[in-house]
Design an enzyme around this catalytic site. Structure first.
Site, PDB file in Angstrom:
ATOM      1  N   CYS A 174      -2.137   6.860  -8.563  1.00 46.74           N
ATOM      2  CA  CYS A 174      -1.839   5.837  -7.530  1.00 46.74           C
ATOM      3  C   CYS A 174      -0.504   5.325  -7.912  1.00 46.74           C
ATOM      4  CB  CYS A 174      -2.862   4.908  -7.029  1.00 46.74           C
ATOM      5  SG  CYS A 174      -2.726   3.528  -7.958  1.00 46.74           S
ATOM      6  N   THR A 208       0.164   2.279  -9.237  1.00 47.53           N
ATOM      7  CA  THR A 208       0.172   1.379 -10.254  1.00 47.53           C
ATOM      8  C   THR A 208       0.398   2.460 -11.406  1.00 47.53           C
ATOM      9  OG1 THR A 208      -1.661   0.041  -9.515  1.00 47.53           O
ATOM     10  CG2 THR A 208      -1.579   0.142 -11.745  1.00 47.53           C
ATOM     11  N   HIS A 256       3.965   2.675 -11.943  1.00 44.43           N
ATOM     12  CA  HIS A 256       4.541   1.268 -12.450  1.00 44.43           C
ATOM     13  C   HIS A 256       4.387   1.391 -14.063  1.00 44.43           C
ATOM     14  CE1 HIS A 256       5.658  -0.766  -8.823  1.00 44.43           C
ATOM     15  NE2 HIS A 256       4.657  -0.554  -8.330  1.00 44.43           N
ATOM     16  N   GLU A 311      -8.713   5.306 -11.297  1.00 45.01           N
ATOM     17  CA  GLU A 311      -9.412   5.665  -9.925  1.00 45.01           C
ATOM     18  C   GLU A 311     -10.178   7.038 -10.605  1.00 45.01           C
ATOM     19  OE1 GLU A 311      -6.783   6.942  -6.785  1.00 45.01           O
ATOM     20  OE2 GLU A 311      -6.017   4.915  -6.783  1.00 45.01           O
ATOM     21  N   ASP A 348       5.464   5.962   9.691  1.00 44.54           N
ATOM     22  CA  ASP A 348       5.956   6.552   8.265  1.00 44.54           C
ATOM     23  C   ASP A 348       6.847   7.506   8.798  1.00 44.54           C
ATOM     24  OD1 ASP A 348       5.599   8.184   6.053  1.00 44.54           O
ATOM     25  OD2 ASP A 348       3.725   7.125   5.405  1.00 44.54           O
TER      26      ASP A 348
END
Length: 345
Positions: free
Chosen positions: A37, A39, A42, A59, A191
């Site tokens: 994901c 994160t 990052h 996850e 989107d």
């Protein structure tokens, strides 16, 4: 065991690392599936500044292969999904039941070794036992679903509200599914990616478009949810909230992202602007929703990569190709941790 390791920002390596050992109230999980994901990006880019090197992956789900001496809630062989949240339970925020804002906040796969490995260790209190028939490889979806459930906890959830969702990636699609079940009168999805937008249509959104400017709702939308973290989308969404409506910042932005608000309009039209951070008392509910079939894994998981291809998988995620990308089969061919290194059930 083998693990994907972010050695330093921008550098990923597949390495042999020591097998994890459970503490008295921990379990070792043989990982079946681990999602990627934003994160993880990052962390890879150095924006969350954890201590490096770090094994990512927050996850994940799998099978318990070892348990600490004080574990009674699960047994070796049980399938579990893991809540990565590690709250101290003692700080100001934790004492007020706001563990997701813990002043010593930590998380498996973010600040300590995670699920992008053959095995991962987790506190037993963070484990959700999977009902029979729920595949552990698919149950990695429970963690992002628990974040979406938390997002809905901060929304008004009025029957008959009209929703506008920015982003048709994993989280936007999960928000769509939850909105449909919360009595939404309509759910519109925006989107620019045609393939992702097609999935939103497949899941039954009321309207879809590459830009909200192509949608028509004279009074605006009662609930606007940003699942992108992109400044342009946030600015646009803030301007489309109906009077007495709510804007939810759900997508994770870069630290330097700034959005423009109109204070007079927020005051004059009683608009609520709120945020949702990670998981809070929502993991078990997400697990129950997942077990009840709220999500179709074959729709939500678009690509599955082996552990050795972690760098390729995260590059594809960064490029915006697909929906949920999973690392799978991590522990299938792996040996179990040596008995001398683990406790017993």
């Amino acid at each position: 065991m083998k693990a994907a390791v972010i050695v330093t920002p921008g550098q990923i390596s597949i390495e042999s690392v020591p097998d994890p050992t459970p503490g008295p109230r921990d379990v070792v999980v043989q990982v079946a599936g681990c999602g990627i994901c934003g994160t993880d990006l990052h962390i890879l880019d150095g924006e969350f500044a954890p201590a490096y090197p770090i094994i990512p992956g927050h996850e994940f789900a799998g099978t318990v292969v070892a348990a600490g001496r004080d574990v009674t809630e699960v047994r070796v062989g049980d399938a579990v999904a893991v809540d990565p949240s590690l709250h101290c339970g003692e700080c100001y925020q934790c004492r007020r039941a706001r563990g997701n804002l813990c002043e010593r906040w930590a998380a498996i796969g973010v600040t300590v070794s995670g699920g992008a490995a053959e095995f991962a260790v987790a506190p037993v209190k963070n484990c959700f036992p999977l009902p029979e028939g729920v595949a552990p490889v698919d149950a990695a979806l429970i963690e992002p679903l628990s974040c979406a459930v938390r997002g809905f906890d901060v929304l008004p959830r009025r029957l008959g509200d009209h929703y506008l969702i920015y982003g048709a990636g994993t989280m936007g699609l999960m928000m769509l599914e939850l909105a449909k079940r919360c009595g939404a009168a309509s759910v519109s999805v925006v989107d620019p990616n045609p393939a992702r937008l097609a999935t939103a249509v497949r899941l039954g959104c009321s309207a879809s478009a590459p830009s909200a400017a192509e949608l028509t709702r004279a009074r605006g939308w009662d609930v606007v949810i940003d699942c992108t973290g992109v400044q342009a989308a946030i600015d646009d969404g803030l301007g489309r909230v109906a009077p007495a409506g709510t804007f939810l910042q759900f997508g994770v932005s870069e630290y330097r992202t700034r959005a423009t608000i109109e204070p007079y309009r927020i005051y004059n039209q009683e608009i609520t602007v709120t945020g949702s951070m990670a998981v809070l008392h929502s993991f078990e509910r997400a697990g129950e929703l997942f077990a009840a079939g709220i999500l179709d894994p074959e729709v939500f998981i678009s690509h599955r990569f082996p552990l050795e291809s972690y760098a390729e998988a995260i590059a594809q995620f960064r490029a915006g190709v697909g929906r949920k990308i999973e690392i799978v089969g991590l522990g299938e061919a792996a040996r179990e941790p040596a008995p001398a290194q683990v406790g017993h059930a």
